[in-house]
Scaffold this motif. Structure first.
Motif, PDB file in Angstrom:
ATOM      1  N   GLY A  64      29.188 -49.765 -23.563  1.00 42.21           N
ATOM      2  CA  GLY A  64      27.999 -49.023 -23.978  1.00 42.21           C
ATOM      3  C   GLY A  64      28.142 -48.459 -25.386  1.00 42.21           C
ATOM      4  N   LEU A  65      29.330 -47.954 -25.704  1.00 40.21           N
ATOM      5  CA  LEU A  65      29.551 -47.442 -27.065  1.00 40.21           C
ATOM      6  C   LEU A  65      29.477 -48.578 -28.086  1.00 40.21           C
ATOM      7  CD1 LEU A  65      32.471 -44.922 -26.368  1.00 40.21           C
ATOM      8  CD2 LEU A  65      30.094 -44.359 -26.855  1.00 40.21           C
ATOM      9  N   LYS A  66      29.981 -49.748 -27.710  1.00 37.09           N
ATOM     10  CA  LYS A  66      29.892 -50.918 -28.596  1.00 37.09           C
ATOM     11  C   LYS A  66      28.442 -51.359 -28.800  1.00 37.09           C
ATOM     12  CE  LYS A  66      34.183 -53.624 -28.066  1.00 37.09           C
ATOM     13  NZ  LYS A  66      34.628 -53.666 -29.459  1.00 37.09           N
ATOM     14  N   GLU A  71      28.655 -50.089 -35.003  1.00 32.25           N
ATOM     15  CA  GLU A  71      29.690 -51.058 -35.419  1.00 32.25           C
ATOM     16  C   GLU A  71      29.343 -51.756 -36.735  1.00 32.25           C
ATOM     17  OE1 GLU A  71      32.462 -51.574 -33.637  1.00 32.25           O
ATOM     18  OE2 GLU A  71      31.961 -50.556 -31.770  1.00 32.25           O
ATOM     19  N   SER A  72      28.045 -51.947 -36.993  1.00 31.55           N
ATOM     20  CA  SER A  72      27.645 -52.901 -38.040  1.00 31.55           C
ATOM     21  C   SER A  72      27.129 -52.258 -39.326  1.00 31.55           C
ATOM     22  CB  SER A  72      26.569 -53.820 -37.467  1.00 31.55           C
ATOM     23  OG  SER A  72      25.510 -53.039 -36.958  1.00 31.55           O
ATOM     24  N   ALA A  73      27.262 -50.946 -39.475  1.00 31.51           N
ATOM     25  CA  ALA A  73      26.775 -50.303 -40.712  1.00 31.51           C
ATOM     26  C   ALA A  73      27.660 -50.719 -41.895  1.00 31.51           C
ATOM     27  CB  ALA A  73      26.758 -48.787 -40.542  1.00 31.51           C
ATOM     28  N   ASP A  74      27.163 -50.464 -43.071  1.00 33.58           N
ATOM     29  CA  ASP A  74      27.833 -50.901 -44.298  1.00 33.58           C
ATOM     30  C   ASP A  74      28.808 -49.815 -44.772  1.00 33.58           C
ATOM     31  OD1 ASP A  74      28.368 -52.457 -46.499  1.00 33.58           O
ATOM     32  OD2 ASP A  74      26.683 -51.658 -47.660  1.00 33.58           O
ATOM     33  N   ASN A  81      37.888 -49.422 -39.890  1.00 28.88           N
ATOM     34  CA  ASN A  81      37.797 -48.848 -38.542  1.00 28.88           C
ATOM     35  C   ASN A  81      36.874 -47.626 -38.496  1.00 28.88           C
ATOM     36  OD1 ASN A  81      39.353 -47.113 -39.979  1.00 28.88           O
ATOM     37  ND2 ASN A  81      41.063 -47.029 -38.517  1.00 28.88           N
ATOM     38  N   SER A  82      35.845 -47.625 -39.342  1.00 30.48           N
ATOM     39  CA  SER A  82      34.956 -46.450 -39.381  1.00 30.48           C
ATOM     40  C   SER A  82      34.260 -46.210 -38.052  1.00 30.48           C
ATOM     41  CB  SER A  82      33.925 -46.599 -40.500  1.00 30.48           C
ATOM     42  OG  SER A  82      34.562 -46.469 -41.752  1.00 30.48           O
ATOM     43  N   ALA A  83      33.872 -47.278 -37.350  1.00 31.17           N
ATOM     44  CA  ALA A  83      33.214 -47.095 -36.055  1.00 31.17           C
ATOM     45  C   ALA A  83      34.132 -46.347 -35.085  1.00 31.17           C
ATOM     46  CB  ALA A  83      32.781 -48.435 -35.473  1.00 31.17           C
ATOM     47  N   ALA A  84      35.430 -46.618 -35.156  1.00 33.82           N
ATOM     48  CA  ALA A  84      36.385 -45.906 -34.289  1.00 33.82           C
ATOM     49  C   ALA A  84      36.431 -44.424 -34.636  1.00 33.82           C
ATOM     50  CB  ALA A  84      37.780 -46.532 -34.422  1.00 33.82           C
ATOM     51  N   HIS A  85      36.370 -44.096 -35.931  1.00 35.59           N
ATOM     52  CA  HIS A  85      36.326 -42.680 -36.328  1.00 35.59           C
ATOM     53  C   HIS A  85      35.059 -42.009 -35.791  1.00 35.59           C
ATOM     54  CE1 HIS A  85      39.802 -42.405 -39.022  1.00 35.59           C
ATOM     55  NE2 HIS A  85      39.489 -43.591 -39.513  1.00 35.59           N
ATOM     56  N   ILE A  86      33.940 -42.713 -35.869  1.00 33.08           N
ATOM     57  CA  ILE A  86      32.674 -42.125 -35.409  1.00 33.08           C
ATOM     58  C   ILE A  86      32.695 -41.911 -33.896  1.00 33.08           C
ATOM     59  CG2 ILE A  86      30.183 -42.506 -35.263  1.00 33.08           C
ATOM     60  CD1 ILE A  86      30.594 -44.158 -37.948  1.00 33.08           C
ATOM     61  N   LYS A  87      33.206 -42.901 -33.166  1.00 38.38           N
ATOM     62  CA  LYS A  87      33.320 -42.736 -31.710  1.00 38.38           C
ATOM     63  C   LYS A  87      34.207 -41.537 -31.367  1.00 38.38           C
ATOM     64  CE  LYS A  87      32.667 -47.645 -30.782  1.00 38.38           C
ATOM     65  NZ  LYS A  87      33.334 -48.902 -30.346  1.00 38.38           N
ATOM     66  N   SER A  88      35.272 -41.339 -32.160  1.00 33.82           N
ATOM     67  CA  SER A  88      36.156 -40.197 -31.930  1.00 33.82           C
ATOM     68  C   SER A  88      35.382 -38.881 -32.065  1.00 33.82           C
ATOM     69  CB  SER A  88      37.318 -40.241 -32.924  1.00 33.82           C
ATOM     70  OG  SER A  88      38.126 -39.091 -32.819  1.00 33.82           O
TER      71      SER A  88
ATOM     72  N   ASP B  60      31.095 -42.115 -44.153  1.00 36.85           N
ATOM     73  CA  ASP B  60      30.861 -43.165 -43.148  1.00 36.85           C
ATOM     74  C   ASP B  60      30.391 -42.580 -41.813  1.00 36.85           C
ATOM     75  OD1 ASP B  60      31.514 -45.166 -44.915  1.00 36.85           O
ATOM     76  OD2 ASP B  60      33.403 -45.734 -43.956  1.00 36.85           O
ATOM     77  N   ILE B  61      30.863 -41.387 -41.464  1.00 38.14           N
ATOM     78  CA  ILE B  61      30.409 -40.762 -40.211  1.00 38.14           C
ATOM     79  C   ILE B  61      28.913 -40.454 -40.319  1.00 38.14           C
ATOM     80  CG2 ILE B  61      30.578 -38.656 -38.794  1.00 38.14           C
ATOM     81  CD1 ILE B  61      33.641 -38.766 -39.307  1.00 38.14           C
ATOM     82  N   ILE B  62      28.481 -39.914 -41.444  1.00 39.77           N
ATOM     83  CA  ILE B  62      27.046 -39.663 -41.656  1.00 39.77           C
ATOM     84  C   ILE B  62      26.255 -40.975 -41.589  1.00 39.77           C
ATOM     85  CG2 ILE B  62      25.345 -38.919 -43.398  1.00 39.77           C
ATOM     86  CD1 ILE B  62      26.854 -36.598 -42.032  1.00 39.77           C
ATOM     87  N   LEU B  63      26.800 -42.004 -42.246  1.00 37.12           N
ATOM     88  CA  LEU B  63      26.146 -43.322 -42.276  1.00 37.12           C
ATOM     89  C   LEU B  63      26.067 -43.932 -40.870  1.00 37.12           C
ATOM     90  CD1 LEU B  63      25.124 -45.608 -44.227  1.00 37.12           C
ATOM     91  CD2 LEU B  63      27.473 -46.468 -44.237  1.00 37.12           C
ATOM     92  N   GLY B  64      27.154 -43.852 -40.142  1.00 40.29           N
ATOM     93  CA  GLY B  64      27.196 -44.430 -38.796  1.00 40.29           C
ATOM     94  C   GLY B  64      26.235 -43.738 -37.844  1.00 40.29           C
ATOM     95  N   LEU B  65      26.142 -42.413 -37.946  1.00 38.69           N
ATOM     96  CA  LEU B  65      25.199 -41.685 -37.085  1.00 38.69           C
ATOM     97  C   LEU B  65      23.759 -42.051 -37.446  1.00 38.69           C
ATOM     98  CD1 LEU B  65      26.898 -38.156 -37.007  1.00 38.69           C
ATOM     99  CD2 LEU B  65      26.850 -39.838 -35.175  1.00 38.69           C
TER     100      LEU B  65
END
Lengths: 130, 130, 130
Positions: A64-66, A71-74, A81-88, B60-65
Protein backbone atom coordinates in the motif's frame (compact mmCIF):
# COMPACT_ATOMS: atom_id res chain seq x y z
CA UNK A 1 17.33 1.89 31.45
CA UNK A 2 17.73 1.71 27.69
CA UNK A 3 17.68 -1.64 25.96
CA UNK A 4 19.19 -1.75 22.48
CA UNK A 5 17.69 -4.34 20.14
CA UNK A 6 19.49 -5.42 16.98
CA UNK A 7 17.34 -6.45 14.04
CA UNK A 8 18.68 -7.93 10.82
CA UNK A 9 16.27 -7.27 7.97
CA UNK A 10 16.18 -9.62 4.99
CA UNK A 11 14.51 -7.61 2.24
CA UNK A 12 14.51 -4.15 0.69
CA UNK A 13 11.19 -3.46 2.42
CA UNK A 14 9.54 -5.48 5.14
CA UNK A 15 7.93 -5.34 8.57
CA UNK A 16 9.76 -7.34 11.26
CA UNK A 17 7.83 -8.30 14.41
CA UNK A 18 9.76 -7.08 17.47
CA UNK A 19 6.95 -7.47 20.03
CA UNK A 20 8.60 -10.35 21.90
CA UNK A 21 11.89 -8.46 22.17
CA UNK A 22 10.18 -5.32 23.49
CA UNK A 23 8.16 -7.43 25.95
CA UNK A 24 11.37 -9.05 27.18
CA UNK A 25 12.93 -5.61 27.73
CA UNK A 26 9.91 -4.58 29.80
CA UNK A 27 10.09 -7.77 31.86
CA UNK A 28 13.83 -7.30 32.38
CA UNK A 29 13.31 -3.72 33.60
CA UNK A 30 10.99 -4.80 36.40
CA UNK A 31 8.78 -1.77 35.71
CA UNK A 32 5.13 -2.57 36.49
CA UNK A 33 3.47 0.66 35.52
CA UNK A 34 4.71 3.24 33.00
CA UNK A 35 5.48 3.80 29.36
CA UNK A 36 7.81 2.10 26.88
CA UNK A 37 9.26 4.31 24.15
CA UNK A 38 10.32 2.19 21.14
CA UNK A 39 12.59 4.31 18.92
CA UNK A 40 14.67 3.44 15.87
CA UNK A 41 17.68 5.72 15.22
CA UNK A 42 17.53 5.39 11.42
CA UNK A 43 16.10 7.70 8.76
CA UNK A 44 14.95 5.07 6.26
CA UNK A 45 13.25 2.79 8.80
CA UNK A 46 10.30 3.27 11.15
CA UNK A 47 8.38 1.69 14.04
CA UNK A 48 4.67 0.93 13.80
CA UNK A 49 1.96 -1.03 15.59
CA UNK A 50 -0.39 -3.13 13.47
CA UNK A 51 -2.00 -6.55 13.07
CA UNK A 52 -0.16 -9.56 14.47
CA UNK A 53 -2.46 -12.30 13.13
CA UNK A 54 -2.55 -12.51 9.32
CA UNK A 55 1.00 -11.96 7.98
CA UNK A 56 -0.59 -10.70 4.74
CA UNK A 57 -1.29 -7.41 6.54
CA UNK A 58 2.46 -6.82 6.91
CA UNK A 59 3.11 -7.33 3.21
CA UNK A 60 -0.05 -5.34 2.33
CA UNK A 61 1.29 -2.37 4.32
CA UNK A 62 4.49 -2.44 2.23
CA UNK A 63 2.38 -2.82 -0.94
CA UNK A 64 0.00 0.00 0.00
CA UNK A 65 2.83 2.41 0.78
CA UNK A 66 4.41 1.54 -2.58
CA UNK A 67 1.09 2.22 -4.34
CA UNK A 68 1.15 5.86 -3.23
CA UNK A 69 2.75 8.33 -5.64
CA UNK A 70 5.84 8.97 -3.55
CA UNK A 71 8.17 6.53 -5.35
CA UNK A 72 8.24 8.35 -8.68
CA UNK A 73 8.74 12.05 -7.85
CA UNK A 74 11.72 13.89 -9.28
CA UNK A 75 13.95 13.76 -6.21
CA UNK A 76 17.28 15.56 -5.74
CA UNK A 77 18.88 13.33 -3.06
CA UNK A 78 21.69 11.48 -4.80
CA UNK A 79 21.37 8.20 -2.87
CA UNK A 80 18.08 7.47 -4.66
CA UNK A 81 16.26 6.45 -1.48
CA UNK A 82 14.14 9.57 -0.90
CA UNK A 83 10.90 7.56 -0.88
CA UNK A 84 12.32 5.53 2.03
CA UNK A 85 13.04 8.75 3.95
CA UNK A 86 9.48 9.96 3.32
CA UNK A 87 7.97 6.66 4.46
CA UNK A 88 10.08 6.93 7.62
CA UNK A 89 8.56 10.36 8.38
CA UNK A 90 5.02 9.23 7.50
CA UNK A 91 5.06 6.10 9.67
CA UNK A 92 7.35 7.66 12.29
CA UNK A 93 10.51 6.44 14.00
CA UNK A 94 8.92 5.68 17.38
CA UNK A 95 5.90 4.32 19.20
CA UNK A 96 4.81 4.71 22.81
CA UNK A 97 3.20 1.73 24.54
CA UNK A 98 1.59 1.74 27.98
CA UNK A 99 2.99 -0.69 30.57
CA UNK A 100 0.36 -2.09 32.93
CA UNK A 101 0.96 -4.78 35.61
CA UNK A 102 4.43 -5.31 34.16
CA UNK A 103 3.21 -6.00 30.62
CA UNK A 104 2.79 -4.09 27.36
CA UNK A 105 -0.85 -2.96 27.12
CA UNK A 106 -1.44 -3.84 23.47
CA UNK A 107 -4.72 -4.72 21.81
CA UNK A 108 -5.48 -8.36 21.01
CA UNK A 109 -4.44 -7.93 17.37
CA UNK A 110 -1.58 -5.48 17.87
CA UNK A 111 2.10 -6.24 17.42
CA UNK A 112 5.10 -3.86 17.28
CA UNK A 113 7.05 -3.80 14.02
CA UNK A 114 10.32 -2.43 12.76
CA UNK A 115 9.61 -1.15 9.24
CA UNK A 116 12.53 -1.55 6.84
CA UNK A 117 12.27 0.74 3.81
CA UNK A 118 15.84 0.60 2.46
CA UNK A 119 17.31 -2.79 3.30
CA UNK A 120 18.40 -5.35 3.83
CA UNK A 121 20.45 -3.88 6.69
CA UNK A 122 21.21 -4.36 10.36
CA UNK A 123 19.01 -1.97 12.31
CA UNK A 124 18.86 -0.89 15.94
CA UNK A 125 15.81 -0.21 18.06
CA UNK A 126 16.07 1.56 21.44
CA UNK A 127 13.57 0.67 24.17
CA UNK A 128 13.37 3.25 26.96
CA UNK A 129 11.15 2.42 29.92
CA UNK A 130 9.92 5.04 32.39
CA UNK B 1 9.58 22.31 32.75
CA UNK B 2 8.21 23.33 29.39
CA UNK B 3 10.42 25.24 26.99
CA UNK B 4 8.62 27.14 24.23
CA UNK B 5 10.60 27.55 21.01
CA UNK B 6 9.60 30.12 18.40
CA UNK B 7 10.32 29.27 14.77
CA UNK B 8 9.85 31.69 11.89
CA UNK B 9 9.30 29.76 8.66
CA UNK B 10 10.23 31.35 5.34
CA UNK B 11 8.28 29.36 2.76
CA UNK B 12 4.85 27.90 2.15
CA UNK B 13 6.28 24.46 2.85
CA UNK B 14 9.63 23.60 4.37
CA UNK B 15 11.42 21.60 7.06
CA UNK B 16 13.27 23.71 9.65
CA UNK B 17 16.01 22.04 11.72
CA UNK B 18 15.27 22.57 15.42
CA UNK B 19 17.69 19.96 16.81
CA UNK B 20 20.06 22.52 18.38
CA UNK B 21 17.20 24.33 20.10
CA UNK B 22 15.77 21.09 21.49
CA UNK B 23 19.25 20.02 22.65
CA UNK B 24 19.70 23.36 24.41
CA UNK B 25 16.36 22.89 26.20
CA UNK B 26 17.50 19.46 27.40
CA UNK B 27 20.83 20.88 28.63
CA UNK B 28 19.05 23.74 30.38
CA UNK B 29 16.70 21.31 32.16
CA UNK B 30 19.57 19.43 33.77
CA UNK B 31 17.74 16.14 33.15
CA UNK B 32 20.22 13.31 32.54
CA UNK B 33 17.87 10.44 31.88
CA UNK B 34 14.33 10.63 30.55
CA UNK B 35 12.24 11.59 27.58
CA UNK B 36 11.76 14.81 25.64
CA UNK B 37 8.35 15.40 24.08
CA UNK B 38 8.61 17.84 21.16
CA UNK B 39 5.09 19.07 20.32
CA UNK B 40 3.85 21.77 17.94
CA UNK B 41 0.45 23.31 18.83
CA UNK B 42 -0.56 23.95 15.20
CA UNK B 43 -2.84 22.02 12.85
CA UNK B 44 -1.04 22.75 9.56
CA UNK B 45 2.48 22.03 10.85
CA UNK B 46 4.17 18.90 12.19
CA UNK B 47 7.30 17.58 13.89
CA UNK B 48 9.42 14.84 12.33
CA UNK B 49 12.83 13.22 12.67
CA UNK B 50 14.81 12.63 9.48
CA UNK B 51 18.21 13.04 7.81
CA UNK B 52 20.45 15.86 8.99
CA UNK B 53 23.23 15.48 6.39
CA UNK B 54 22.09 16.14 2.81
CA UNK B 55 19.65 19.10 2.81
CA UNK B 56 18.12 17.65 -0.38
CA UNK B 57 16.31 15.13 1.83
CA UNK B 58 14.37 17.95 3.48
CA UNK B 59 13.20 19.36 0.15
CA UNK B 60 12.57 15.83 -1.17
CA UNK B 61 10.23 15.16 1.77
CA UNK B 62 8.19 18.25 0.83
CA UNK B 63 8.27 17.16 -2.83
CA UNK B 64 7.26 13.58 -2.03
CA UNK B 65 4.33 14.65 0.13
CA UNK B 66 3.19 16.97 -2.67
CA UNK B 67 3.40 14.08 -5.17
CA UNK B 68 0.73 12.15 -3.27
CA UNK B 69 -2.85 12.67 -4.42
CA UNK B 70 -3.97 14.64 -1.40
CA UNK B 71 -3.55 18.14 -2.88
CA UNK B 72 -6.28 17.82 -5.50
CA UNK B 73 -9.27 16.27 -3.73
CA UNK B 74 -12.59 18.13 -3.68
CA UNK B 75 -12.32 19.58 -0.18
CA UNK B 76 -15.06 21.44 1.72
CA UNK B 77 -12.92 23.49 4.16
CA UNK B 78 -13.18 27.08 3.01
CA UNK B 79 -9.62 28.14 3.89
CA UNK B 80 -8.25 25.99 1.06
CA UNK B 81 -5.50 24.42 3.18
CA UNK B 82 -7.00 20.98 3.78
CA UNK B 83 -3.95 19.23 2.32
CA UNK B 84 -1.81 20.97 4.96
CA UNK B 85 -4.12 19.68 7.70
CA UNK B 86 -3.86 16.15 6.30
CA UNK B 87 -0.05 16.31 6.10
CA UNK B 88 -0.06 17.45 9.74
CA UNK B 89 -2.00 14.34 10.76
CA UNK B 90 0.11 12.03 8.58
CA UNK B 91 3.47 13.27 9.86
CA UNK B 92 2.13 14.02 13.35
CA UNK B 93 2.42 17.04 15.63
CA UNK B 94 4.94 15.52 18.05
CA UNK B 95 8.00 13.32 18.47
CA UNK B 96 9.42 11.61 21.54
CA UNK B 97 13.20 11.45 21.94
CA UNK B 98 15.09 9.51 24.60
CA UNK B 99 17.46 11.50 26.86
CA UNK B 100 20.57 9.59 27.89
CA UNK B 101 23.50 11.01 29.91
CA UNK B 102 21.99 14.48 29.54
CA UNK B 103 21.80 14.34 25.74
CA UNK B 104 19.23 13.54 23.05
CA UNK B 105 19.75 9.93 21.95
CA UNK B 106 19.42 10.46 18.20
CA UNK B 107 20.94 8.37 15.44
CA UNK B 108 24.01 9.68 13.61
CA UNK B 109 21.94 10.93 10.70
CA UNK B 110 18.87 12.07 12.62
CA UNK B 111 17.78 15.66 13.18
CA UNK B 112 14.49 17.04 14.53
CA UNK B 113 12.45 19.20 12.17
CA UNK B 114 9.48 21.50 12.34
CA UNK B 115 7.47 20.83 9.18
CA UNK B 116 5.72 23.91 7.79
CA UNK B 117 2.84 23.02 5.46
CA UNK B 118 0.95 26.36 5.30
CA UNK B 119 3.46 29.17 5.75
CA UNK B 120 5.32 31.29 5.99
CA UNK B 121 4.24 31.84 9.59
CA UNK B 122 5.64 32.13 13.09
CA UNK B 123 5.27 28.74 14.76
CA UNK B 124 5.74 27.49 18.30
CA UNK B 125 7.20 24.21 19.48
CA UNK B 126 6.82 23.00 23.06
CA UNK B 127 9.58 20.88 24.59
CA UNK B 128 8.52 18.98 27.71
CA UNK B 129 11.19 17.01 29.53
CA UNK B 130 10.40 14.26 32.02
CA UNK C 1 -3.73 5.27 36.31
CA UNK C 2 -5.21 4.15 33.02
CA UNK C 3 -8.59 5.47 31.96
CA UNK C 4 -10.40 3.43 29.31
CA UNK C 5 -12.71 5.44 27.05
CA UNK C 6 -15.36 3.73 24.95
CA UNK C 7 -16.25 5.35 21.63
CA UNK C 8 -19.10 4.22 19.40
CA UNK C 9 -18.41 5.23 15.80
CA UNK C 10 -21.30 5.79 13.41
CA UNK C 11 -19.76 5.53 9.97
CA UNK C 12 -17.30 3.44 7.98
CA UNK C 13 -14.78 6.26 8.27
CA UNK C 14 -14.94 9.30 10.51
CA UNK C 15 -13.06 11.37 13.08
CA UNK C 16 -14.69 11.47 16.54
CA UNK C 17 -13.72 14.29 18.90
CA UNK C 18 -12.51 12.79 22.21
CA UNK C 19 -10.87 15.94 23.63
CA UNK C 20 -13.44 16.44 26.41
CA UNK C 21 -13.13 12.80 27.51
CA UNK C 22 -9.33 12.98 27.60
CA UNK C 23 -9.49 16.30 29.51
CA UNK C 24 -11.85 14.73 32.04
CA UNK C 25 -9.41 11.82 32.53
CA UNK C 26 -6.60 14.32 33.20
CA UNK C 27 -8.75 16.24 35.70
CA UNK C 28 -9.76 13.01 37.42
CA UNK C 29 -6.12 11.94 37.77
CA UNK C 30 -5.19 15.07 39.70
CA UNK C 31 -1.89 15.25 37.79
CA UNK C 32 -0.79 18.88 37.34
CA UNK C 33 2.36 18.41 35.34
CA UNK C 34 3.23 15.52 33.03
CA UNK C 35 2.26 13.73 29.86
CA UNK C 36 -0.92 12.04 28.68
CA UNK C 37 -0.54 9.09 26.32
CA UNK C 38 -3.72 8.56 24.29
CA UNK C 39 -3.58 5.09 22.71
CA UNK C 40 -6.14 3.08 20.78
CA UNK C 41 -5.68 -0.72 20.87
CA UNK C 42 -7.09 -1.33 17.38
CA UNK C 43 -5.34 -1.92 14.05
CA UNK C 44 -7.89 -0.22 11.76
CA UNK C 45 -8.31 2.92 13.87
CA UNK C 46 -5.92 5.71 14.90
CA UNK C 47 -5.54 8.76 17.13
CA UNK C 48 -4.71 12.19 15.72
CA UNK C 49 -4.68 15.85 16.71
CA UNK C 50 -6.15 18.36 14.27
CA UNK C 51 -8.51 21.31 13.90
CA UNK C 52 -11.40 21.62 16.34
CA UNK C 53 -13.17 24.59 14.73
CA UNK C 54 -14.51 23.88 11.21
CA UNK C 55 -15.94 20.32 11.15
CA UNK C 56 -15.22 20.26 7.41
CA UNK C 57 -11.57 19.62 8.27
CA UNK C 58 -12.52 16.29 9.85
CA UNK C 59 -14.40 15.14 6.75
CA UNK C 60 -11.66 16.56 4.51
CA UNK C 61 -9.06 14.43 6.32
CA UNK C 62 -11.13 11.31 5.55
CA UNK C 63 -11.55 12.51 1.95
CA UNK C 64 -7.85 13.31 1.52
CA UNK C 65 -6.76 9.93 2.84
CA UNK C 66 -9.21 8.26 0.44
CA UNK C 67 -7.77 10.29 -2.45
CA UNK C 68 -4.36 8.66 -2.00
CA UNK C 69 -3.70 5.53 -4.04
CA UNK C 70 -3.80 3.12 -1.14
CA UNK C 71 -7.42 1.97 -1.56
CA UNK C 72 -6.94 0.24 -4.89
CA UNK C 73 -3.74 -1.84 -4.57
CA UNK C 74 -3.88 -5.57 -5.12
CA UNK C 75 -3.97 -6.66 -1.47
CA UNK C 76 -3.68 -10.21 -0.15
CA UNK C 77 -5.42 -9.82 3.25
CA UNK C 78 -8.73 -11.65 2.94
CA UNK C 79 -10.77 -9.28 5.12
CA UNK C 80 -10.57 -6.59 2.42
CA UNK C 81 -9.68 -3.83 4.87
CA UNK C 82 -5.95 -3.48 4.15
CA UNK C 83 -6.29 0.23 3.35
CA UNK C 84 -7.71 0.75 6.85
CA UNK C 85 -4.68 -1.01 8.36
CA UNK C 86 -2.33 1.22 6.32
CA UNK C 87 -4.15 4.40 7.36
CA UNK C 88 -3.82 3.24 10.98
CA UNK C 89 -0.02 2.96 10.58
CA UNK C 90 0.23 6.27 8.70
CA UNK C 91 -1.76 8.30 11.22
CA UNK C 92 -0.59 6.23 14.18
CA UNK C 93 -2.41 4.60 17.07
CA UNK C 94 -1.34 7.12 19.74
CA UNK C 95 -0.65 10.75 20.58
CA UNK C 96 1.27 12.31 23.45
CA UNK C 97 -0.05 15.55 24.95
CA UNK C 98 1.73 17.69 27.55
CA UNK C 99 -0.14 18.35 30.82
CA UNK C 100 0.52 21.79 32.30
CA UNK C 101 -1.19 23.25 35.40
CA UNK C 102 -3.57 20.29 35.40
CA UNK C 103 -4.74 20.81 31.81
CA UNK C 104 -3.94 19.45 28.35
CA UNK C 105 -1.53 21.87 26.66
CA UNK C 106 -3.18 21.94 23.23
CA UNK C 107 -3.05 24.74 20.67
CA UNK C 108 -6.09 26.99 20.26
CA UNK C 109 -7.29 25.07 17.21
CA UNK C 110 -6.27 21.57 18.29
CA UNK C 111 -8.61 18.76 19.30
CA UNK C 112 -7.89 15.05 19.85
CA UNK C 113 -9.68 12.62 17.54
CA UNK C 114 -10.27 8.91 17.31
CA UNK C 115 -10.00 8.04 13.62
CA UNK C 116 -12.32 5.25 12.51
CA UNK C 117 -11.20 3.60 9.26
CA UNK C 118 -13.25 0.37 9.31
CA UNK C 119 -16.48 1.05 11.17
CA UNK C 120 -18.96 1.53 12.45
CA UNK C 121 -17.68 -0.25 15.55
CA UNK C 122 -17.27 0.21 19.29
CA UNK C 123 -13.69 1.32 19.92
CA UNK C 124 -11.58 1.75 23.03
CA UNK C 125 -9.04 4.46 23.80
CA UNK C 126 -6.60 4.16 26.70
CA UNK C 127 -5.44 7.32 28.47
CA UNK C 128 -2.29 6.85 30.56
CA UNK C 129 -1.13 9.82 32.62
CA UNK C 130 2.38 10.12 34.01
Amino acid sequence: MIKILTVRTGFNEELVDITAKVSAAVAESGVKDGLACVFTPHTTAAVTINENADPDVRSDIILGLKSMRIESADYAHIEGNSAAHIKSSLVGCSEIVIIDKGRLLLGTWQGIYLCEFDGPRTREVYVKII
